[in-house]
Design a protein around this motif. Structure first.
Motif, mmCIF file in Angstrom:
data_model
loop_
_atom_site.group_PDB
_atom_site.id
_atom_site.type_symbol
_atom_site.label_atom_id
_atom_site.label_comp_id
_atom_site.label_asym_id
_atom_site.label_seq_id
_atom_site.Cartn_x
_atom_site.Cartn_y
_atom_site.Cartn_z
ATOM 1 N N TYR A 89 0.841 -1.213 0.000
ATOM 2 C CA TYR A 89 0.000 0.000 0.000
ATOM 3 C C TYR A 89 0.868 1.252 0.000
ATOM 4 N N ALA A 90 1.930 1.250 0.809
ATOM 5 C CA ALA A 90 2.826 2.411 0.837
ATOM 6 C C ALA A 90 3.493 2.602 -0.513
ATOM 7 N N TYR A 91 3.881 1.509 -1.149
ATOM 8 C CA TYR A 91 4.548 1.616 -2.443
ATOM 9 C C TYR A 91 3.571 2.028 -3.544
ATOM 10 N N PHE A 92 2.300 1.663 -3.409
ATOM 11 C CA PHE A 92 1.304 2.128 -4.376
ATOM 12 C C PHE A 92 1.219 3.662 -4.352
ATOM 13 N N LEU A 93 1.205 4.232 -3.142
ATOM 14 C CA LEU A 93 1.167 5.689 -3.042
ATOM 15 C C LEU A 93 2.414 6.309 -3.655
ATOM 16 N N ALA A 94 3.572 5.668 -3.440
ATOM 17 C CA ALA A 94 4.808 6.171 -4.030
ATOM 18 C C ALA A 94 4.763 6.097 -5.549
ATOM 19 N N ALA A 95 4.195 5.006 -6.089
ATOM 20 C CA ALA A 95 4.097 4.867 -7.548
ATOM 21 C C ALA A 95 3.180 5.944 -8.138
ATOM 22 N N LEU A 96 2.066 6.231 -7.474
ATOM 23 C CA LEU A 96 1.154 7.264 -7.965
ATOM 24 C C LEU A 96 1.814 8.637 -7.917
ATOM 25 N N ALA A 97 2.596 8.887 -6.843
ATOM 26 C CA ALA A 97 3.307 10.169 -6.755
ATOM 27 C C ALA A 97 4.347 10.283 -7.864
ATOM 28 N N TRP A 98 5.011 9.177 -8.188
ATOM 29 C CA TRP A 98 5.989 9.210 -9.282
ATOM 30 C C TRP A 98 5.312 9.556 -10.611
ATOM 31 N N ALA A 99 4.186 8.931 -10.895
ATOM 32 C CA ALA A 99 3.476 9.193 -12.144
ATOM 33 C C ALA A 99 3.067 10.661 -12.240
ATOM 34 N N GLU A 100 2.653 11.234 -11.100
ATOM 35 C CA GLU A 100 2.254 12.640 -11.111
ATOM 36 C C GLU A 100 3.460 13.546 -11.372
ATOM 37 N N ARG A 101 4.610 13.236 -10.737
ATOM 38 C CA ARG A 101 5.811 14.053 -10.961
ATOM 39 C C ARG A 101 6.281 13.968 -12.405
ATOM 40 N N GLU A 102 6.131 12.781 -13.008
ATOM 41 C CA GLU A 102 6.596 12.591 -14.385
ATOM 42 C C GLU A 102 5.597 13.106 -15.410
ATOM 43 N N GLY A 103 4.456 13.581 -14.962
ATOM 44 C CA GLY A 103 3.478 14.138 -15.875
ATOM 45 C C GLY A 103 2.695 13.110 -16.666
ATOM 46 N N HIS A 104 2.575 11.905 -16.167
ATOM 47 C CA HIS A 104 1.852 10.864 -16.894
ATOM 48 C C HIS A 104 0.347 10.866 -16.611
ATOM 49 N N GLY A 105 -0.051 11.512 -15.555
ATOM 50 C CA GLY A 105 -1.464 11.469 -15.217
ATOM 51 C C GLY A 105 -1.815 10.195 -14.474
ATOM 52 N N PRO A 106 -3.041 10.119 -13.949
ATOM 53 C CA PRO A 106 -3.442 8.926 -13.185
ATOM 54 C C PRO A 106 -3.370 7.668 -14.051
ATOM 55 N N PRO A 107 -2.733 6.614 -13.595
ATOM 56 C CA PRO A 107 -2.665 5.372 -14.377
ATOM 57 C C PRO A 107 -4.011 4.661 -14.370
ATOM 58 N N PRO A 108 -4.291 3.887 -15.419
ATOM 59 C CA PRO A 108 -5.564 3.150 -15.451
ATOM 60 C C PRO A 108 -5.638 2.038 -14.412
ATOM 61 N N GLY A 109 -4.514 1.635 -13.882
ATOM 62 C CA GLY A 109 -4.497 0.579 -12.866
ATOM 63 C C GLY A 109 -3.107 0.429 -12.285
ATOM 64 N N THR A 110 -3.057 -0.033 -11.037
ATOM 65 C CA THR A 110 -1.770 -0.257 -10.365
ATOM 66 C C THR A 110 -1.825 -1.619 -9.690
ATOM 67 N N THR A 111 -0.783 -2.400 -9.878
ATOM 68 C CA THR A 111 -0.690 -3.725 -9.251
ATOM 69 C C THR A 111 0.662 -3.841 -8.557
ATOM 70 N N GLY A 112 0.792 -4.867 -7.722
ATOM 71 C CA GLY A 112 2.045 -5.102 -7.018
ATOM 72 C C GLY A 112 2.280 -6.579 -6.809
ATOM 73 N N ALA A 113 3.552 -6.959 -6.724
ATOM 74 C CA ALA A 113 3.916 -8.371 -6.525
ATOM 75 C C ALA A 113 5.138 -8.452 -5.624
ATOM 76 N N ILE A 114 5.263 -9.589 -4.970
ATOM 77 C CA ILE A 114 6.421 -9.898 -4.127
ATOM 78 C C ILE A 114 7.280 -10.909 -4.873
ATOM 79 N N HIS A 115 8.559 -10.627 -5.042
ATOM 80 C CA HIS A 115 9.491 -11.544 -5.678
ATOM 81 C C HIS A 115 10.427 -12.099 -4.609
ATOM 82 N N CYS A 116 10.272 -13.383 -4.274
ATOM 83 C CA CYS A 116 11.168 -14.052 -3.319
ATOM 84 C C CYS A 116 12.375 -14.595 -4.089
#
Length: 945
Positions: free
Chosen positions: A847-874
């Motif tokens: 959840y914390a990283y989702f907020l960081a990803a949305l903030a990155w998209a806003e800084r880069e001028g991409h606008g709200p993404p149509p969807g955000t997902t996350g995965a754990i890589h062991c």
């Protein structure tokens, strides 16, 4: 007729009662004919009828045999046991596992099917096969073989020659499957069977440990047999149960000694009083000293370990002289001992104190001693010379121990010294050692160094303890297991701190719950208990003590250990106290704190102890109230302290800057969060040989960054490219965190192999969801970098910060995908991290990283993404877990904010949500309540592949 009992003490009690004028029935007949036996005596009696018996391997001989097998294990097999297989206690743990497997009636071939799914069972199968082959070669039986042979004799009708009129089994509740089968075979040869079990169907919580034993007898469905299962009388309880607390074990010993003195003064015979040592026989010497000061006669069959007694310390000091290089302090200790009768302290100490302080070769001591005249100097010189020769050459046990005895005799240690009983114990240990080594063919050779001989001697005396007092006289000091089946008029059970009644599981290191469950499933029957089930024996032991005490039962719990560490009452103590409405234990005043353990200012540690002791009564509450707001004892601060926490929020204080790790820490274990982030304690510096886990994690993250930046083709990167990336990443890892350089090089090679497996999996099963657009994206960590994510709480604005491992973006749709690397094997917590039902409740990292990803998209001028997902890589056990679909941003912010507000309110429940975190917590050494997790059945981690 025959009566089977758990110990000779119980046999004596039954016989004494049966021979009383008013006695009658089975016990009186058995007492007059001597037909009261323990289970081991029953085995011996039946084996006497065997037409071709083999010699039996003693318990010590079994330990020596397993020790030899473990030393000779191939590296491939040893590796399967895990990293602890190289440690000094590995042979003992593996031996305990083999005894448990053999006692269950399993052979190496029975382990083959479940071995396919467990590396430890594979290792045990190989070791057990070697053990069986060695037994056959030596033409010996171990305990399991003897039990099989006896059951066969009874089944064939060879014993008893005539059917038994009756069989009574008293006080047993814990037998191995093979022992149970023997009892059932004997029962089939008896006309009447009565089984007295310390088990109460009305109170399964206190007697769950005895369920398998009950089922054993219920399975004997034979209409020709008259079987009666006798349960204890539920009305038979002590007339008075008292609860007491003491400041520490020493204070507890004084209190129980005063209690015993008051009973004796009131006319109670000392023999009718018992002190049951919940923490083990090690406390017997302390209580015996206090009883002696009050003139109370006492006795204990098991007190201090023999190796800790003065006689054994003096007899084993030559080993320390060899190992430490004839240190002056050790030589002085040997001279000053009253047991070394040939060494006169008045003559020798003044000269010896002029000698080399430490690490000196014997030649220098020889010059010192030669300056002194007289027989004591000659004896010391000769003894030291003999000891040095023992350390120089390898000898067989048959040669070493006579030479060692000559060195002791030269110093005056022998049968004529002041403690003949202690010397008899020494000679008995040597006889046991010889018998064990002869059984496995090691007494005559091959030659070995002195460390081998010392290790074998320590094995011989490992569980042997000194005896105190005279049998049959005075207050009895005994352990809870030794007290089984015994009755006393008054009893005190002391040392009832958390975990004290739970018996150790020496096999647990290699035969854990996963392995036991797999073996049960393969066998199609219940052969092994799980760890939570085994821990219930404590409740059974306490319940039995309550039934078998006719007068007053005193239950005592120390509030601190000897080193001022606060202790929690045993779960069994708390359950009994709540059932009887007793007052919760009072918190002791805060004393000197062991600040050295934390490397922190002592005032910080006092603050930690103060708050912990304010909550010490938390476990006194009912389970259903522990999770709520139960006041300060429910884990919440008092209003004043809770308000003081908010000072850490203002002006960028440490509770005004939050990370994903902080959120996870608070939800997994609020107490860990309290120590790390509120008090600001730092973990103790362990200075490991191996690299710190976070050091290896840093190396892996940086290498993955470099590999992706260099560009990855249609095939996974090869081993050479991975190793080059790891080498290039090394400067990012602090040198002190790498551990030993030689071990670090091995760690780097192993990590390269793990990354190669990981890339192979990703390329095969988890194609990329877009182009990587960022690696190790920091937010709120650097003054000149991206800012933290502001969150408005009712306590003010806090900043969410952290570092996102990798962010991918689909160039066609703009969808974002968060990748969080874990340099670990797959755990339950990793599965929970991508569980939509737990994220935002107990898990917050993605959840914390989702907020960081949305903030990155806003800084880069991409606008709200149509969807955000996350995965754990062991990485270590290659797995890709997820993906988790992010909910709307407003919902994520609301859930994270709610969690932070709860933490800032001062609710630090001292009960971990996830008991698994205790296994890898950085604050285990400083945690005063880590044993809370023992009260809950921990979920098992995933199988290590």
């Amino acid at each position: 007729m025959l009566i089977v009992v758990p110990s000779r003490r119980v046999a004596a009690r039954i016989a004494d009662a049966a021979l009383a004028p008013a006695a009658g029935g089975l016990a009186s007949r058995a007492a007059s004919t001597g037909e009261i036996v323990t289970l081991s005596e029953l085995v011996d009696r039946i084996l006497a009828a065997h037409p071709d018996p083999r010699s039996r391997l003693s318990e010590l001989g079994t330990a020596y045999l397993v020790d030899d097998l473990v030393e000779g294990l191939e590296s491939e097999v040893r590796h399967l046991f895990g990293p602890g297989a190289e440690g000094p206690g590995a042979a003992r743990a593996i031996g305990a596992a083999i005894r448990e497997l053999r006692g269950a009636g399993l052979a190496a071939t029975d382990l083959v099917p479940p071995a396919r799914a467990s590396r430890r069972i594979r290792a045990l199968a190989a070791t057990l096969d070697a053990y069986e082959r060695r037994l056959a070669k030596l033409d010996l039986w171990d305990e399991a073989d003897a039990l099989r042979a006896t059951a066969g004799l009874v089944r064939a009708g060879s014993w008893p020659t005539e059917p038994l009129d009756s069989l009574e089994v008293v006080g047993l509740y814990d037998v191995s499957p093979l022992q149970g089968r023997l009892l059932l075979e004997v029962a089939r040869r008896a006309g009447r069977v009565r089984v007295a079990i310390p088990f109460d169907p009305q109170d399964p919580d206190a007697t769950a440990y005895a369920y398998p034993y009950v089922h054993l007898w219920e399975s004997l469905a034979d209409p020709a047999l008259d079987i009666e299962i006798e349960y204890p009388d539920p009305e038979r309880t002590p007339t008075d149960v008292r609860f007491a607390t003491a400041a520490d074990p020493t204070d507890e010993a004084r209190q129980v000694a005063d209690w015993a003195r008051s009973k004796v003064d009131g006319g109670v015979p000392a023999e009718a009083i018992a002190v049951v040592l919940a923490g083990g026989a090690g406390a017997a010497r302390r209580i015996a000293r206090e009883l002696a000061r009050r003139g109370v006669p006492h006795r204990a069959r098991r007190a201090s370990l023999l190796g800790e007694t003065p006689a054994f310390a003096a007899a084993m000091l030559p080993f320390r002289l060899i190992e430490e290089g004839f240190r002056r302090a050790d030589v002085e200790a040997w001279i000053a001992s009253p047991l070394t009768r040939s060494l006169d302290a008045a003559t020798l100490l003044a000269a010896v104190r002029k000698g080399p302080p430490s690490g000196a070769p014997y030649a220098e001591w020889g010059r010192v001693v030669r300056d002194v005249q007289g027989a004591p100097a000659r004896s010391l010189n000769a003894a030291l010379e003999r000891i040095e020769s023992l350390g120089r050459a390898e000898r067989s046990p048959a040669e070493f121990w006579p030479a060692y005895g000559e060195a002791l005799a030269t110093a005056g240690l022998g049968p004529d010294e002041a403690e003949p009983a202690a010397w008899e114990a020494w000679e008995r240990a040597l006889r046991d050692l010889r018998a064990g080594l002869e059984a496995v063919g090691r007494w005559e050779g091959p030659p070995a160094g002195w460390r081998f001989h010392r290790r074998k001697l320590l094995d011989a005396i490992a569980n042997q303890r000194e005896r105190i007092g005279r049998p049959g006289r005075g207050v009895t000091l005994l352990t809870p297991r030794d007290a089984r089946g015994l009755r006393f008029h008054h009893a005190a059970m002391v040392g009832l701190s958390r975990g004290s009644l739970a018996g150790p599981d020496p096999a647990g290191q290699v035969l854990g719950d996963r392995e036991r469950r797999a073996l049960n499933e393969a066998a199609g029957e219940r052969l092994f208990r799980s760890a939570p089930e085994a821990a219930r024996e404590g409740a059974l032991l306490l319940a039995e003590r309550m039934r078998e005490t006719a007068g007053e039962l005193l239950l005592s719990c120390p509030l601190e250990s000897d080193d001022s560490t606060p202790l929690l009452p045993a779960l069994e103590y708390e359950a009994a106290r709540r059932a009887r409405g007793g007052d919760p234990p009072a918190s002791p005043p805060v004393g000197d704190a062991p600040a050295w353990r934390l490397g922190r200012d002592p005032f910080r540690v006092v603050a930690l102890q103060t708050i912990e002791r304010d909550r010490a009564s938390f476990l006194g509450l009912a389970v259903e109230t522990r999770r709520g707001d139960g006041g300060r004892h429910g884990g919440a601060f008092e209003p004043g302290r809770a308000a003081a926490l908010l000072e850490l929020v203002a002006d960028g204080g440490r509770l005004g800057r939050w990370s994903a790790s902080q959120l996870e820490s608070w939800r997994q274990c609020p107490h860990q969060f309290f120590q790390r982030y509120v008090l600001g304690l730092k973990p103790g510096d362990e200075r490991p040989v191996e690299a710190e886990p976070n050091a290896v994690g840093t190396l892996v993250h940086r290498a993955l960054h470099l590999l992706h930046e260099a560009g990855l083709g249609p095939e996974p990167p090869d081993r050479a490219a991975i190793e080059a990336a790891l080498v290039a990443s090394e400067p990012e890892v602090d040198l002190p965190l790498r551990g030993d350089p030689a071990v670090w090089a091995v760690t780097r090679r192993r990590t390269a192999a793990e990354l190669a497996h990981y890339f192979a999996l990703v390329w095969e099963k988890s194609p990329p969801r877009g182009d990587p657009v960022g690696f190790e994206l920091a937010f709120g960590l650097e003054d000149d970098g991206p800012p933290g994510i502001p969150l408005e709480t009712r306590h003010g604005t806090v900043s969410l910060r952290g570092r996102l491992d990798r962010l991918d973006r689909d160039p066609a749709t703009g969808a974002l995908h968060v990748v969080d690397y874990k340099h670990a094997k797959r755990r339950k917590s990793h599965h929970e991290a991508v569980d939509e039902n737990l994220c935002g409740v107990d898990r917050f990292q993605l959840y914390a990283y989702f907020l960081a990803a949305l903030a990155w998209a806003e800084r880069e001028g991409h606008g709200p993404p149509p969807g955000t997902t996350g995965a754990i890589h062991c990485i270590r056990e290659p797995r890709v877990l997820g993906a988790l679909v992010a909910p709307p941003e407003e919902e994520i912010r609301a859930r994270v904010t709610a969690a932070i507000e709860q933490a800032l309110a001062g609710r630090y429940d001292p009960s971990p949500r996830d008991p698994d975190v205790c296994g890898y917590c950085d604050f285990r050494r400083s945690c005063r309540i880590a044993t809370v997790a023992a009260g809950y059945a921990a979920d098992e981690p995933e199988e290590d592949a």
